[in-house]
Design a protein around this motif. Sequence first.
Motif, mmCIF file in Angstrom:
data_model
loop_
_atom_site.group_PDB
_atom_site.id
_atom_site.type_symbol
_atom_site.label_atom_id
_atom_site.label_comp_id
_atom_site.label_asym_id
_atom_site.label_seq_id
_atom_site.Cartn_x
_atom_site.Cartn_y
_atom_site.Cartn_z
ATOM 1 N N PHE A 24 0.076 -19.305 -1.931
ATOM 2 C CA PHE A 24 -0.663 -18.311 -0.989
ATOM 3 C C PHE A 24 0.308 -18.313 0.142
ATOM 4 C CE2 PHE A 24 -3.689 -20.905 -3.382
ATOM 5 C CZ PHE A 24 -4.809 -19.944 -3.816
ATOM 6 N N GLU A 25 -0.241 -17.041 0.967
ATOM 7 C CA GLU A 25 0.589 -16.457 2.165
ATOM 8 C C GLU A 25 -0.286 -16.055 3.036
ATOM 9 O OE1 GLU A 25 3.301 -13.531 1.171
ATOM 10 O OE2 GLU A 25 1.862 -12.505 -0.015
ATOM 11 N N ALA A 26 -0.151 -16.216 4.380
ATOM 12 C CA ALA A 26 -0.802 -15.499 5.485
ATOM 13 C C ALA A 26 -0.620 -14.189 5.470
ATOM 14 C CB ALA A 26 -0.437 -16.220 6.844
ATOM 15 N N ARG A 27 -1.636 -13.364 5.486
ATOM 16 C CA ARG A 27 -1.384 -11.889 5.657
ATOM 17 C C ARG A 27 -2.539 -11.258 6.954
ATOM 18 N NH1 ARG A 27 0.442 -9.218 1.332
ATOM 19 N NH2 ARG A 27 0.743 -7.200 2.698
ATOM 20 N N GLY A 28 -2.089 -10.139 7.556
ATOM 21 C CA GLY A 28 -2.928 -9.768 8.467
ATOM 22 C C GLY A 28 -3.686 -8.442 7.526
ATOM 23 N N ILE A 29 -4.997 -8.335 7.476
ATOM 24 C CA ILE A 29 -5.949 -7.444 6.791
ATOM 25 C C ILE A 29 -6.782 -6.756 7.749
ATOM 26 C CG2 ILE A 29 -7.350 -7.480 4.782
ATOM 27 C CD1 ILE A 29 -6.357 -10.095 3.903
ATOM 28 N N ILE A 30 -6.605 -5.399 7.531
ATOM 29 C CA ILE A 30 -7.477 -4.384 8.354
ATOM 30 C C ILE A 30 -8.412 -3.735 7.177
ATOM 31 C CG2 ILE A 30 -7.539 -2.727 9.971
ATOM 32 C CD1 ILE A 30 -4.758 -3.624 10.771
ATOM 33 N N GLU A 88 -7.541 -0.063 -2.069
ATOM 34 C CA GLU A 88 -8.679 0.679 -1.837
ATOM 35 C C GLU A 88 -9.839 -0.239 -2.748
ATOM 36 O OE1 GLU A 88 -10.346 5.194 -1.945
ATOM 37 O OE2 GLU A 88 -8.677 5.004 -3.365
ATOM 38 N N ALA A 89 -10.967 -0.497 -2.505
ATOM 39 C CA ALA A 89 -11.948 -0.992 -2.883
ATOM 40 C C ALA A 89 -13.418 -0.768 -2.518
ATOM 41 C CB ALA A 89 -11.898 -2.408 -3.335
ATOM 42 N N GLY A 90 -14.274 -0.768 -3.229
ATOM 43 C CA GLY A 90 -15.702 -0.695 -2.727
ATOM 44 C C GLY A 90 -16.195 0.244 -1.475
ATOM 45 N N GLY A 91 -15.310 1.365 -1.562
ATOM 46 C CA GLY A 91 -15.490 2.360 -0.512
ATOM 47 C C GLY A 91 -14.727 2.199 0.728
ATOM 48 N N SER A 92 -13.960 1.277 0.822
ATOM 49 C CA SER A 92 -13.167 0.889 1.946
ATOM 50 C C SER A 92 -11.616 0.850 1.571
ATOM 51 C CB SER A 92 -13.454 -0.424 2.465
ATOM 52 O OG SER A 92 -14.801 -0.695 2.788
ATOM 53 N N VAL A 93 -10.925 0.899 2.543
ATOM 54 C CA VAL A 93 -9.445 0.937 2.431
ATOM 55 C C VAL A 93 -8.909 -0.217 3.099
ATOM 56 C CG1 VAL A 93 -7.332 2.226 2.815
ATOM 57 C CG2 VAL A 93 -9.342 3.452 2.430
ATOM 58 N N PHE A 94 -8.230 -1.145 2.587
ATOM 59 C CA PHE A 94 -7.484 -2.243 2.811
ATOM 60 C C PHE A 94 -6.148 -1.964 3.476
ATOM 61 C CE2 PHE A 94 -11.383 -3.518 0.583
ATOM 62 C CZ PHE A 94 -12.212 -4.264 1.331
ATOM 63 N N VAL A 95 -5.898 -2.382 4.598
ATOM 64 C CA VAL A 95 -4.327 -2.161 5.104
ATOM 65 C C VAL A 95 -4.109 -3.608 5.267
ATOM 66 C CG1 VAL A 95 -2.858 -1.360 6.811
ATOM 67 C CG2 VAL A 95 -4.876 0.070 6.068
ATOM 68 N N TYR A 96 -2.568 -4.057 4.643
ATOM 69 C CA TYR A 96 -1.952 -5.318 4.902
ATOM 70 C C TYR A 96 -0.771 -5.182 5.783
ATOM 71 C CZ TYR A 96 -4.991 -6.353 0.846
ATOM 72 O OH TYR A 96 -6.038 -6.107 -0.216
ATOM 73 N N THR A 97 -0.642 -6.172 6.392
ATOM 74 C CA THR A 97 0.380 -6.389 7.319
ATOM 75 C C THR A 97 0.867 -7.819 7.626
ATOM 76 O OG1 THR A 97 1.162 -5.511 9.495
ATOM 77 C CG2 THR A 97 -1.065 -6.343 9.298
ATOM 78 N N ALA A 139 1.942 -8.667 13.301
ATOM 79 C CA ALA A 139 1.719 -7.198 13.697
ATOM 80 C C ALA A 139 0.457 -6.867 13.497
ATOM 81 C CB ALA A 139 2.690 -6.354 12.619
ATOM 82 N N LEU A 140 -0.463 -7.591 13.123
ATOM 83 C CA LEU A 140 -1.903 -7.101 13.075
ATOM 84 C C LEU A 140 -2.366 -6.356 14.216
ATOM 85 C CD1 LEU A 140 -4.573 -7.401 11.392
ATOM 86 C CD2 LEU A 140 -4.881 -9.381 12.623
ATOM 87 N N GLU A 141 -2.236 -6.896 15.448
ATOM 88 C CA GLU A 141 -2.819 -6.171 16.619
ATOM 89 C C GLU A 141 -2.111 -4.741 16.969
ATOM 90 O OE1 GLU A 141 -5.710 -6.812 18.992
ATOM 91 O OE2 GLU A 141 -5.983 -7.884 16.978
ATOM 92 N N THR A 142 -0.762 -4.774 16.409
ATOM 93 C CA THR A 142 -0.182 -3.411 16.529
ATOM 94 C C THR A 142 -0.287 -2.503 15.498
ATOM 95 O OG1 THR A 142 1.845 -4.747 17.529
ATOM 96 C CG2 THR A 142 2.164 -2.544 16.707
ATOM 97 N N VAL A 143 -0.702 -2.751 14.385
ATOM 98 C CA VAL A 143 -1.003 -2.139 13.232
ATOM 99 C C VAL A 143 -2.348 -1.428 13.644
ATOM 100 C CG1 VAL A 143 -1.451 -1.697 10.732
ATOM 101 C CG2 VAL A 143 0.551 -2.965 11.704
ATOM 102 N N ARG A 144 -3.441 -2.233 13.988
ATOM 103 C CA ARG A 144 -4.740 -1.923 14.367
ATOM 104 C C ARG A 144 -4.773 -0.734 15.280
ATOM 105 N NH1 ARG A 144 -10.062 -5.589 15.953
ATOM 106 N NH2 ARG A 144 -8.597 -6.110 17.792
ATOM 107 N N ALA A 145 -4.062 -1.218 16.337
ATOM 108 C CA ALA A 145 -4.001 -0.211 17.437
ATOM 109 C C ALA A 145 -3.269 1.187 16.908
ATOM 110 C CB ALA A 145 -2.967 -0.597 18.655
ATOM 111 N N GLY A 146 -2.366 1.072 16.027
ATOM 112 C CA GLY A 146 -1.724 2.418 15.626
ATOM 113 C C GLY A 146 -2.768 3.279 14.706
ATOM 114 N N LEU A 147 -3.547 2.453 13.798
ATOM 115 C CA LEU A 147 -4.443 3.048 13.146
ATOM 116 C C LEU A 147 -5.653 3.626 13.929
ATOM 117 C CD1 LEU A 147 -5.081 0.229 10.484
ATOM 118 C CD2 LEU A 147 -4.048 2.594 10.190
ATOM 119 N N GLU A 148 -6.046 3.108 14.886
ATOM 120 C CA GLU A 148 -7.149 3.580 15.701
ATOM 121 C C GLU A 148 -6.816 4.763 16.619
ATOM 122 O OE1 GLU A 148 -8.199 0.103 18.116
ATOM 123 O OE2 GLU A 148 -9.925 -0.573 16.692
#
Length: 246
Positions: free
Chosen positions: A134-140, A163-172, A176-185
Amino acid sequence: MSGHSKWSTIKRAKGATDAKRAAQFTKVSREITIAARIGGPDAASNPRLRLAIDKGRSLNMPNDNIKRAIERASGLGQTDAYEEITYEGYGPGGVAVLVEAATDNRNRTASEVRSLFTKAGGSLASSGAVAWQFEARGIIECGGDFAKVGEAAIEAGADDVDEAGGSVFVYTDPAALETVRAGLESAGVSVKSAEASIVAKSTIDVNADDARKNMKLVDALDELDDVQRVTANFELSSELFAELTR
């Protein structure tokens, strides 16, 4: 479709029907307390606490509950000496399972976890036996059009999109989780949730019977009050995925 996307979709579907809000509040409260104890009570400077609070709010957790969870870590309220422990084991068919717990009684939790593995036909393993899978991932988790989210995710520095169940999942990368989330928003993407998680590096195929047994094991482990998250590395067939999300 990645294993994590399937797990997230199944959990959302089951959570909507099982109405386990009180149990969810307990788990998130512990995460908030641990995060505040480790990184301080200020969410602005404590990313882990901010993510835990966001998770609580996504479940409509009352602000008073969140405040009490932070106060426990600050020594202003009831003190709970929660300890984070990860258990490793094998489910039916040789499936690798990671169980992340937050407990104030490690003997009780170990006994409960061991009992469930045994009943399922699996077994606990020594430390390090399966963790390497297993590995650690940021998931949005995001809403909206896959192409639009994917483009914004790439611009924000994400590693992968699914993509699954009507949602889009972004992995990072978790860092970098907070940076990517801020960029998406900033790009106008609707962010449903963001978390630092654990995912399987690769999944294995098991027969339908073992898949169902492993799902029962995962569900039983997840229902324990002390267990925060369960991750397994088996692949779900399209048929079983449809069955579990009906």
